[in-house]
Design a protein around this motif. Structure first.
Motif, mmCIF file in Angstrom:
data_model
loop_
_atom_site.group_PDB
_atom_site.id
_atom_site.type_symbol
_atom_site.label_atom_id
_atom_site.label_comp_id
_atom_site.label_asym_id
_atom_site.label_seq_id
_atom_site.Cartn_x
_atom_site.Cartn_y
_atom_site.Cartn_z
ATOM 1 N N SER A 202 0.809 -1.227 0.000
ATOM 2 C CA SER A 202 0.000 0.000 0.000
ATOM 3 C C SER A 202 0.840 1.274 0.000
ATOM 4 O O SER A 202 0.503 2.231 -0.700
ATOM 5 N N ALA A 203 1.932 1.320 0.735
ATOM 6 C CA ALA A 203 2.775 2.523 0.739
ATOM 7 C C ALA A 203 3.391 2.739 -0.640
ATOM 8 O O ALA A 203 3.397 3.858 -1.165
ATOM 9 N N ALA B 168 2.184 1.486 -3.473
ATOM 10 C CA ALA B 168 1.079 1.757 -4.400
ATOM 11 C C ALA B 168 0.632 3.213 -4.300
ATOM 12 O O ALA B 168 0.252 3.819 -5.303
ATOM 13 N N THR B 169 0.681 3.795 -3.104
ATOM 14 C CA THR B 169 0.311 5.199 -2.915
ATOM 15 C C THR B 169 1.280 6.103 -3.684
ATOM 16 O O THR B 169 0.847 7.051 -4.351
ATOM 17 N N GLN B 170 2.563 5.810 -3.597
ATOM 18 C CA GLN B 170 3.539 6.591 -4.346
ATOM 19 C C GLN B 170 3.331 6.438 -5.849
ATOM 20 O O GLN B 170 3.409 7.404 -6.606
ATOM 21 N N ALA C 80 0.500 5.685 -7.397
ATOM 22 C CA ALA C 80 -0.730 6.409 -7.767
ATOM 23 C C ALA C 80 -0.462 7.903 -7.875
ATOM 24 O O ALA C 80 -0.980 8.574 -8.776
ATOM 25 N N ASP C 81 0.364 8.428 -6.980
ATOM 26 C CA ASP C 81 0.710 9.851 -7.005
ATOM 27 C C ASP C 81 1.433 10.213 -8.303
ATOM 28 O O ASP C 81 1.127 11.221 -8.946
ATOM 29 N N ALA D 27 -4.964 2.638 -2.340
ATOM 30 C CA ALA D 27 -4.151 3.821 -2.623
ATOM 31 C C ALA D 27 -4.929 4.749 -3.545
ATOM 32 O O ALA D 27 -5.652 4.292 -4.437
ATOM 33 N N LYS E 99 -8.165 11.611 0.233
ATOM 34 C CA LYS E 99 -7.920 10.247 0.699
ATOM 35 C C LYS E 99 -8.980 9.770 1.692
ATOM 36 O O LYS E 99 -9.411 8.628 1.655
ATOM 37 N N LEU F 224 -10.162 6.142 0.523
ATOM 38 C CA LEU F 224 -9.355 5.051 1.060
ATOM 39 C C LEU F 224 -10.195 4.083 1.887
ATOM 40 O O LEU F 224 -11.031 4.497 2.682
#
Length: 180
Positions: free
Chosen positions: A56-57, A59-61, A63-64, A84, A90, A94
């Motif tokens: 998830s961390a 995937a968040t980057q 997605a950004d 993400a 969010k 989320l």
């Protein structure tokens, strides 16, 4: 935790049946992996395991970066929830459940592409009034892990090839990350 009032016995092989109503409510399908937790006061808890959730961390980057590249909200989800998001608040998105329509699109294992003239558009997230422009399934070792999607509240033109290829590349990359 919420008590269900359902009691099951363990058979001679150590198995216990999770009732159909609970499996349906929790979207537990045949073959889904479950994590098992225990507590010091004797509780045994089964939790759906999400391989993409482990990323998830990361995937968040991802997605950004996707959001910045195409100037459009990007979402990464597992088979059940958003894990993400970038380009949208969010707190609103989320951990929300994916819609049955998105589940169906993911299960096809093909990239969904929305066309402006389509009468029925794919609403990917329950309770969110946005539509999926592109949805690329994340497949890892032959198993469906989730999807990468771009969303919009207004679809006036078809997505260009760049947007489609970015979603597909992101999904393939995340699938490879799950494998390693």
């Amino acid at each position: 935790m919420k008590a269900t009032g359902i009691v099951r016995r363990i058979d001679d092989l150590g198995r216990v049946v999770i009732p159909k109503e609970i499996r349906r409510t929790m979207r537990i399908r045949e073959g889904d992996p479950l994590e098992i937790y225990t507590s010091s006061n004797g509780e045994v808890v089964f939790k759906k395991y999400s391989p993409i959730g482990e990323l998830s961390a990361f995937a968040t980057q991802y997605a950004d970066v996707l959001c910045k590249m195409v100037n459009m909200p990007a979402i990464v989800c597992d088979r059940d929830h958003v894990i993400a998001v970038a380009g949208m608040p969010k707190k609103e998105v989320l951990e929300r459940r994916v819609s049955p329509a998105l589940e169906e699109a993911m299960m096809s294992r093909k990239t969904y592409i929305c066309h402006a003239e389509d009468e029925e558009k794919l609403k990917p997230i329950e309770g969110i009034d946005r539509y999926s422009i592109v949805c690329a399934p994340i497949v890892s070792s032959g198993d469906l892990g989730g999807a990468v999607l771009f969303v919009s509240d207004n679809i006036q033109t078809d997505p260009d090839e760049t947007v489609i290829k970015l979603a597909q590349a992101a999904a393939m990359f995340l699938g490879k990350q799950i494998e390693s």
